[in-house]
Design a protein around this motif. Structure first.
Motif, short mmCIF file in Angstrom:
data_model
loop_
_atom_site.label_atom_id
_atom_site.label_comp_id
_atom_site.label_asym_id
_atom_site.label_seq_id
_atom_site.Cartn_x
_atom_site.Cartn_y
_atom_site.Cartn_z
N TYR A 85 0.84 -1.20 0.00
CA TYR A 85 0.00 0.00 0.00
C TYR A 85 0.87 1.24 0.00
N SER A 120 -2.15 6.70 -2.21
CA SER A 120 -3.37 5.91 -2.01
C SER A 120 -3.57 4.87 -3.11
N THR A 136 -7.19 3.63 -4.09
CA THR A 136 -7.92 3.35 -2.86
C THR A 136 -8.28 4.65 -2.14
N ILE A 184 -2.60 -3.09 5.11
CA ILE A 184 -3.33 -3.84 4.09
C ILE A 184 -3.30 -5.33 4.42
N VAL A 193 -8.01 -2.49 3.37
CA VAL A 193 -7.14 -1.40 3.80
C VAL A 193 -7.71 -0.77 5.07
N TYR A 213 -11.32 -3.93 -0.88
CA TYR A 213 -11.18 -3.73 -2.32
C TYR A 213 -11.05 -5.07 -3.01
#
Length: 216
Positions: free
Chosen positions: A24, A29, A48, A55, A66, A77
């Protein structure tokens, strides 16, 4: 900054069951994934929500999750957190300012024994398969501390690594620890049989701040 790292698996006609690592990027993001065999990025990054901290990837490899500490929410996600022991009985909580790891009873949230002295600035902890060893990312000390969770003691001196280790994750065989280096803008691999870094770090652009890692 590389903030988090986790594992998954990718199956194709050419290469069945290839381990995939997910990272991540806190600054932009984004979720990145790369092939752990040849250490190359896979596909395009996934956009994201902002200000994610860590994550995780579901066991079936279908979703990335996340954690957003600012809003205290978790976002799922399609594709400092506590760590639960494999038996589900304990929570291990890195205490950055105290330099230790707090052990809690998962059923009561009450402390179990004294905190385990670890290192300077513990940020994350990864547990081995049976929960007997914890690998603590020491963000201020640029090191990984290994702790015996049953005896509640650190084993030897912390192992020096690249700048700003934050998230970390063990491979399924327990032989490697993959480390996300926040403002070090990289992911490195620690060989746990020799306690030395295996190969060169996997670099990211300096605009990328990776803070955690997880492997499936």
């Amino acid at each position: 900054m590389v903030a988090a790292l986790t594992w998954g698996r990718q199956t194709s006609a050419r290469a069945a069951d290839v381990p995939i690592a997910y990272t991540y990027d806190i600054d932009n993001s984004l979720i990145y994934k790369f092939n752990t065999k040849d250490r190359t990025l896979v596909g395009d990054p996934i956009s994201t929500a902002k200000y994610g901290r860590d994550i995780a990837v579901t066991r079936d490899g279908k979703y990335a999750v996340v954690f957003l500490p600012v809003d205290r929410t978790v976002v799922r996600y399609d594709l400092g957190r506590p760590v639960v022991s494999p038996d589900g009985k304990y929570l291990y909580v890195p205490m950055t300012r105290a330099g230790s790891v707090l052990v809690l009873d998962a059923a009561t949230d009450q402390p179990v024994g004294k905190p385990i002295s670890a290192c300077d600035g513990p940020a994350y902890i990864a547990l081995n398969a049976d929960g007997s060893r914890g690998y603590v990312s020491c963000s201020s000390g640029d090191a990984i501390a290994i702790v015996d969770t049953q005896k509640a003691v650190r084993i030897g001196d912390p192992v020096k690594v690249t700048r700003d280790p934050l998230g970390s994750a063990l491979t399924a065989d327990g032989k490697q620890l993959w480390i996300a280096h926040g403002f070090g803008h990289a992911v490195s691999v620690l060989d746990l049989t020799t306690n030395t870094i295996d190969g060169d770090p996997i670099g990211f652009p300096k605009s990328r701040a990776m803070v955690g890692i997880n492997i499936r």
